[in-house]
Design an enzyme around this catalytic site. Structure first.
Site, PDB file in Angstrom:
ATOM      1  N   VAL B  12       0.830  -1.197   0.000  1.00 51.14           N
ATOM      2  CA  VAL B  12       0.000   0.000   0.000  1.00 51.14           C
ATOM      3  C   VAL B  12       0.871   1.256   0.000  1.00 51.14           C
ATOM      4  O   VAL B  12       0.571   2.245  -0.652  1.00 51.14           O
ATOM      5  CB  VAL B  12      -0.931  -0.026   1.232  1.00 51.14           C
ATOM      6  CG1 VAL B  12      -1.710   1.276   1.331  1.00 51.14           C
ATOM      7  CG2 VAL B  12      -1.885  -1.192   1.143  1.00 51.14           C
ATOM      8  N   ASP B  14       3.579   1.919  -1.461  1.00 51.51           N
ATOM      9  CA  ASP B  14       4.092   2.321  -2.777  1.00 51.51           C
ATOM     10  C   ASP B  14       3.035   3.024  -3.602  1.00 51.51           C
ATOM     11  O   ASP B  14       3.332   3.582  -4.640  1.00 51.51           O
ATOM     12  CB  ASP B  14       4.530   1.093  -3.590  1.00 51.51           C
ATOM     13  CG  ASP B  14       5.585   0.296  -2.872  1.00 51.51           C
ATOM     14  OD1 ASP B  14       6.405   0.911  -2.188  1.00 51.51           O
ATOM     15  OD2 ASP B  14       5.569  -0.940  -3.000  1.00 51.51           O
ATOM     16  N   SER B  17      -2.145   0.110  -4.745  1.00 45.85           N
ATOM     17  CA  SER B  17      -3.600   0.024  -4.777  1.00 45.85           C
ATOM     18  C   SER B  17      -4.201   1.321  -5.307  1.00 45.85           C
ATOM     19  O   SER B  17      -5.206   1.298  -6.012  1.00 45.85           O
ATOM     20  CB  SER B  17      -4.143  -0.276  -3.380  1.00 45.85           C
ATOM     21  OG  SER B  17      -3.655  -1.527  -2.950  1.00 45.85           O
ATOM     22  N   THR B  88      -0.537  -8.426  -6.775  1.00 47.37           N
ATOM     23  CA  THR B  88       0.131  -9.264  -5.776  1.00 47.37           C
ATOM     24  C   THR B  88       0.794  -8.421  -4.697  1.00 47.37           C
ATOM     25  O   THR B  88       1.166  -7.280  -4.938  1.00 47.37           O
ATOM     26  CB  THR B  88       1.211 -10.169  -6.421  1.00 47.37           C
ATOM     27  OG1 THR B  88       2.282  -9.344  -6.895  1.00 47.37           O
ATOM     28  CG2 THR B  88       0.639 -10.964  -7.573  1.00 47.37           C
ATOM     29  N   GLY B 461      37.188 -21.425 -36.958  1.00 44.34           N
ATOM     30  CA  GLY B 461      38.210 -22.380 -37.404  1.00 44.34           C
ATOM     31  C   GLY B 461      39.403 -21.621 -37.966  1.00 44.34           C
ATOM     32  O   GLY B 461      39.332 -20.402 -38.191  1.00 44.34           O
ATOM     33  N   SER B 465      40.475 -23.352 -43.250  1.00 42.19           N
ATOM     34  CA  SER B 465      39.854 -24.599 -42.778  1.00 42.19           C
ATOM     35  C   SER B 465      38.651 -24.982 -43.638  1.00 42.19           C
ATOM     36  O   SER B 465      38.190 -26.114 -43.589  1.00 42.19           O
ATOM     37  CB  SER B 465      39.428 -24.447 -41.317  1.00 42.19           C
ATOM     38  OG  SER B 465      38.556 -23.336 -41.192  1.00 42.19           O
ATOM     39  N   GLY B 466      38.136 -24.029 -44.418  1.00 41.16           N
ATOM     40  CA  GLY B 466      36.978 -24.334 -45.273  1.00 41.16           C
ATOM     41  C   GLY B 466      35.702 -23.672 -44.778  1.00 41.16           C
ATOM     42  O   GLY B 466      34.614 -23.927 -45.308  1.00 41.16           O
ATOM     43  N   LYS B 467      35.784 -22.808 -43.756  1.00 43.78           N
ATOM     44  CA  LYS B 467      34.606 -22.149 -43.168  1.00 43.78           C
ATOM     45  C   LYS B 467      33.747 -21.459 -44.218  1.00 43.78           C
ATOM     46  O   LYS B 467      32.542 -21.683 -44.302  1.00 43.78           O
ATOM     47  CB  LYS B 467      35.027 -21.046 -42.166  1.00 43.78           C
ATOM     48  CG  LYS B 467      35.738 -21.505 -40.938  1.00 43.78           C
ATOM     49  CD  LYS B 467      36.021 -20.323 -40.010  1.00 43.78           C
ATOM     50  CE  LYS B 467      36.886 -19.218 -40.622  1.00 43.78           C
ATOM     51  NZ  LYS B 467      38.239 -19.626 -41.004  1.00 43.78           N
ATOM     52  N   SER B 535      37.742 -16.016 -35.498  1.00 46.82           N
ATOM     53  CA  SER B 535      37.400 -15.777 -34.082  1.00 46.82           C
ATOM     54  C   SER B 535      38.179 -16.693 -33.142  1.00 46.82           C
ATOM     55  O   SER B 535      37.631 -17.610 -32.559  1.00 46.82           O
ATOM     56  CB  SER B 535      35.890 -15.912 -33.855  1.00 46.82           C
ATOM     57  OG  SER B 535      35.354 -17.072 -34.445  1.00 46.82           O
TER      58      SER B 535
END
Lengths: 301, 634
Positions: B12, B14, B17, B88, B461, B465-467, B535
């Protein structure tokens, strides 16, 4: 209902169907409390939709105060026949005759409070482990705290301070022998939602809800209809007015409102403009500030 | 008209209500007889004003003690929307009631008294809202009239609360300065705060996007009840928990694993062409299978986890304490199984967010546990799916609901979970004087339109590497399947947006930080984003991962040995590095931290690109992050 029509009504319908199916799945002997009012008519309609094409798996229970509007009983019997459900009638008069309860004294005896005993006796007789009711949380402040699945102890009592938390859509209907539940599938509906849905779905309603001429007497701000159960006090007289009922219950305590709303559209417009709750016409709620909470604790609807 | 369910928490003091009373009153949702009752009651209690709190505090004990004890539901509507308020209490001894109210809410209103600023209680409400996965948080800074409508005071409170909310991972956060008592910025704009340019509280409630928490992608149908009027009809009744289904689609039934097709999706008004999340329907199948309550109907290519060892966050709601090892009933979707808490990992102090080691949970305790169930559950993480990620525990002796649970995943993966939500991601830089504004169109809406989930596929990779080759072929496949895709490649972003960066470790980190943010934007826009970057640093990749919701970031490690990369050397980088022309060459003069547990690991030696792409598509299908050919016209 058409898909794009009133998404909020579709949502409420789906939620109520979910709750009803959950009741059918979790309980052995469910019954549906039928008062003849719009909320219980809505409940029957939703139950039919929830289990179609199968029959409604709930027996109907009517707690009869003996103070009925004849229109209510006619409508009830027609609907029961149409649904093909079993109807059990619990009679308050029988409870009085058996000495289980005593009629109130005074000029305006209400059998509202007496119903609780008849209701609990009837549920016990039927060995019902859950009673579905058309209670809505917007009706009254004690009802605002109700759960969808509401536990009742062996004496049929509600303990509002110690309710099971109801989280997400997970309903806990576990119970011990002798205890039962009340289930409220239309908890989240408001009076406006009910009328809009009834209009959208074309649900038939008793004539009492539509404006008609009737003899009434005004007492404590409530319009009571002329019937064999209501007697005039000194200085009062019957007065014919154009009225309709916003709720239908015991004829001794259900007040009428002056209204010319004779179609669903007009009723919806009237509800939208209304500044008084539908229970404002119920003299039983006016007795004390916590009247509803006190009645519910001992087992009222 | 649609429905917004929101929760309010507070006491109440705050003005909670009062705020609700104000909303109800100004939207004409309080009736004269209710107001009369309240006026009478206020008068009898000798209060000199109409105590609007009496409208909401419905129980006798609440009115006597002037507090809110239980959750109360309130209703009001405007021409735009119907509202359901779960009102609540705010005190710590009613945490379970806050959790209950929050469990069905899509928005939380947190009240802060402008005089007192951010109190422990306001933080607790924020924590519970984030724990229960409420997508929108509205902080109403109330009683502005008592701080002379001070803009500085308002901004001070916003800054403090925003700092706290960031730790919780709440991002849809809105602040509104109000006076509930006088009505400023509740329904009508305040004349006393011309400096505030945002919307009123009611306007925000009317326009905030609803359904954001709904999972529209993963089809889950817990069977609730079998409708069987006669031998000719057998309908599996239930409410679609998430996703959608159409007649003709292939389905799989758990736990049996048997497959069949949907014959029809029925309602009392006839068969329908589509059932979506929230719809109560009955499904009939083309073949007669033995399906009963507690089973779950899903799509064969998009399965929930089937688990009996569960990692979960638990809120204890019973007066009787919880001790590990005690048996309970666990209710999850329409399934009920026996379960016990096998491990109590920690309790969270909801006020400080500190973790504590305890041997039991008392009423209102919240913490992390491991649970063992007698039969497996068909589950998703709560963060991805509220319906299939939540459960309750029921005491078999008292039948009370003793706990609310939110699933974090299976215990097998629990130790791998790299990010703890309560710790929060690494702090993201924010420009001065900028307040987070929520996304206008939600991700779930975008996903529903695209008919596939958004995701980030992060290829890492060594150089060579083929990424890129694999990523390009994969994007083409996904695009051709109808997906909305985007490919982010190192060489592209280093033209333009990252053109100011070199290859020092600091610049590499900044490069990946920006790429992560860009990927996150494309993700929010609904795309399947494919990032292909060396990365090399684990921490950088984890930071990119932290920007994306759990389960939607898929790390693909292209695991080609450095000797093979050096042999392929498509861009001649290894050769140049060998001649000393390039410094900081990963794999040569700069380290590469390989992923320890990537979602997908790809071997490239001796395999062609098509084969590798097929393998990745299969792995994605298993994870449910793939455009589903059979679903929603995708």
């Amino acid at each position: 209902m058409p898909k794009d029509f009133h998404p909020h009504l579709r949502h409420l319908e789906s939620e109520s169907i979910f709750v009803m199916r959950e009741v059918a799945a979790q309980f052995e002997r469910p019954v549906l409390l039928f008062s003849g009012g719009k909320d219980s008519i809505l409940m029957v309609h939703l139950a039919r939709k929830a289990f179609a094409p199968a029959r409604v798996p709930f027996a109907l229970v009517h707690i009869d105060t003996g103070h009925n509007f004849p229109e209510t009983l006619e409508f009830r019997d027609r609907l029961v026949a149409e649904v093909g459900a079993t109807l059990h009638v619990g009679s308050v008069q029988a409870s009085i005759d058996a000495g289980r309860v005593h009629e109130e004294a005074g000029p305006n005896p209400s059998r509202n409070g007496l119903q609780t005993v008849t209701l609990l006796d009837t549920l016990a007789e039927l060995k019902a482990d859950v009673a579905l009711g058309g209670g809505r949380r917007d009706e009254e402040k004690a009802r605002a705290k109700e759960r969808f699945f509401s536990h009742r102890d062996r004496f049929g009592q509600w303990d509002p301070k110690n309710q099971r938390p109801e989280l997400w859509n997970l309903f806990n209907g576990r119970r011990n022998p002798g205890e039962h539940f009340r289930a409220f599938p239309i908890s989240n509906w408001t009076e406006m939602d009910v009328w809009q849905y009834i209009a959208a779905e074309g649900v038939a309603m008793p004539s009492l809800y539509f404006a008609h001429r009737r003899e009434v007497v005004e007492r404590d701000g409530v319009l009571l209809a002329r019937s064999e159960f209501n007697t005039l006090l000194d200085g009062e007289q019957w007065d014919e007015r154009t009225i309709r009922f916003r709720t239908i219950g015991d004829a001794t305590c259900t007040g009428a409102t002056e209204s010319t709303a004779s179609s669903l559209e007009e009723i919806i417009a009237e509800v939208a403009a209304s500044r008084v709750t539908e229970r404002g016409g119920r003299s039983d709620d006016k007795r004390t500030e916590a009247a509803m909470e006190d009645r519910k604790k001992v087992g009222y609807f | 008209m649609d429905i917004l369910r929101f929760s309010t928490a507070g006491s109440v003091d705050d003005g909670k209500s009062t705020l609700i009373g104000r909303l109800l009153y100004d939207t004409k949702s309080i009736f004269e007889d209710q107001l009369e009752q309240v006026e009478d009651a206020s008068h009898r209690r000798g209060e000199g004003y109409v105590n609007l709190a009496l409208l909401t505090d419905g129980l006798r004990a609440e009115r006597e003690q002037n507090i809110t004890i239980d959750v109360a539901y309130r209703y009001f509507a405007t021409p735009k929307r119907k509202f359901i308020i779960a009102d609540t209490p705010g005190h710590i001894q009613y945490t379970r009631n806050m959790v209950t109210g929050a469990s069905t809410a899509e928005l939380a209103v947190i009240l802060i008294d402008a005089r007192n600023g951010v109190l422990t209680q306001s933080k607790r409400h924020g924590f519970i809202s984030s724990l229960l996965g409420i997508p929108h948080v509205l902080v109403a800074v109330n009683k502005m009239d008592l701080v002379d409508w001070s803009r500085e005071r308002f901004e001070e409170i916003c800054a403090e609360y925003a700092g706290f909310a960031e730790k919780l991972g709440v991002d849809a956060l809105t602040f509104i300065p109000i006076s509930a008592l006088r009505g400023d910025n509740v329904v009508d704009r305040s004349a006393s705060m011309p400096w505030y340019e945002g919307t009123t509280l009611l306007h925000h409630l009317e326009h905030v996007n609803v359904g954001a928490h709904r999972n529209l992608v993963d089809f889950r149908f817990p069977v609730q009840y079998v409708i069987r009027p006669d031998q000719d009809y057998r309908g599996y009744a239930g409410r679609v928990a998430s996703g959608a289904i159409r007649p003709g689609e292939e389905i799989l039934v758990l736990p049996s694993g048997r497959r069949t097709k949907v014959r029809s999706v029925d309602t009392a008004d006839g068969s329908v062409p589509l059932a979506e999340a929230g719809d109560s329907v009955a499904i009939t199948t083309t073949e007669e299978l033995d399906i009963s309550r507690g089973d779950m109907i899903v799509r064969p290519m998009n399965l929930p986890e089937v688990e009996s060892e569960i990692d979960a966050t638990l809120c204890w709601t019973s007066d009787a304490p919880m001790r590990p090892g005690t048996q309970y009933w666990l209710r999850h979707t329409t399934r009920e199984v026996k379960a016990f808490v096998s491990r109590l990992v920690y309790r969270i102090d909801v006020d400080t967010l500190h973790r504590e080691t305890v041997d039991r949970f008392e009423l209102n305790d919240i913490g992390r546990v491991h649970i063992t169930t007698a039969q497996p559950l068909f589950l998703d993480r709560y963060a991805l799916n509220r319906e299939t990620g939540s459960f309750i525990l029921v005491d078999p002796h008292t039948n009370h609901t003793v706990a609310a649970g939110m699933i974090r995943g299976s215990v097998r993966h629990a130790e791998d979970l790299p990010r703890e939500r309560e710790e929060g991601p690494e702090r993201r830089p924010v420009s001065p004087d900028v307040v987070w504004e929520e996304w206008n169109v939600s991700l779930s809406e975008r996903e529903a339109r695209n008919a596939h989930p958004a995701g980030v596929l992060w290829f890492t990779g060594l150089p060579g590497s083929g990424k890129s080759t694999i990523a390009r072929a994969l994007e083409r496949r996904l695009f051709d399947m109808g997906a909305q895709t985007m490919l982010l490649d190192g060489d592209q972003v280093r033209h333009g947006i990252n053109g100011d960066l070199g290859f020092s470790p600091q610049d590499r980190t900044e490069n990946i930080r920006r790429v992560g943010e860009i990927a996150s934007l494309f993700f929010r826009q609904g795309s399947m984003v494919i990032c292909t970057f060396v990365s090399p640093f684990r921490a950088d990749r984890e930071r990119a991962r932290s920007l994306i919701p759990d389960g939607r970031f898929v790390e693909v490690f292209v695991d080609t040995p450095v000797e093979e990369c050096r042999r392929r050397d498509p861009k001649g980088l290894y050769a140049r590095a060998g001649r000393g022309e390039i410094s900081h060459m990963t794999g040569v003069s700069s380290p590469y931290e390989a992923p320890e547990d990537p979602e997908i690991r790809v071997q490239t030696v001796g395999r062609d690109v098509d084969e590798v792409v097929r393998g990745i598509l299969g792995a994605l299908a298993e994870r449910g992050v793939l455009p589903n050919g059979g679903s929603r016209g995708g």
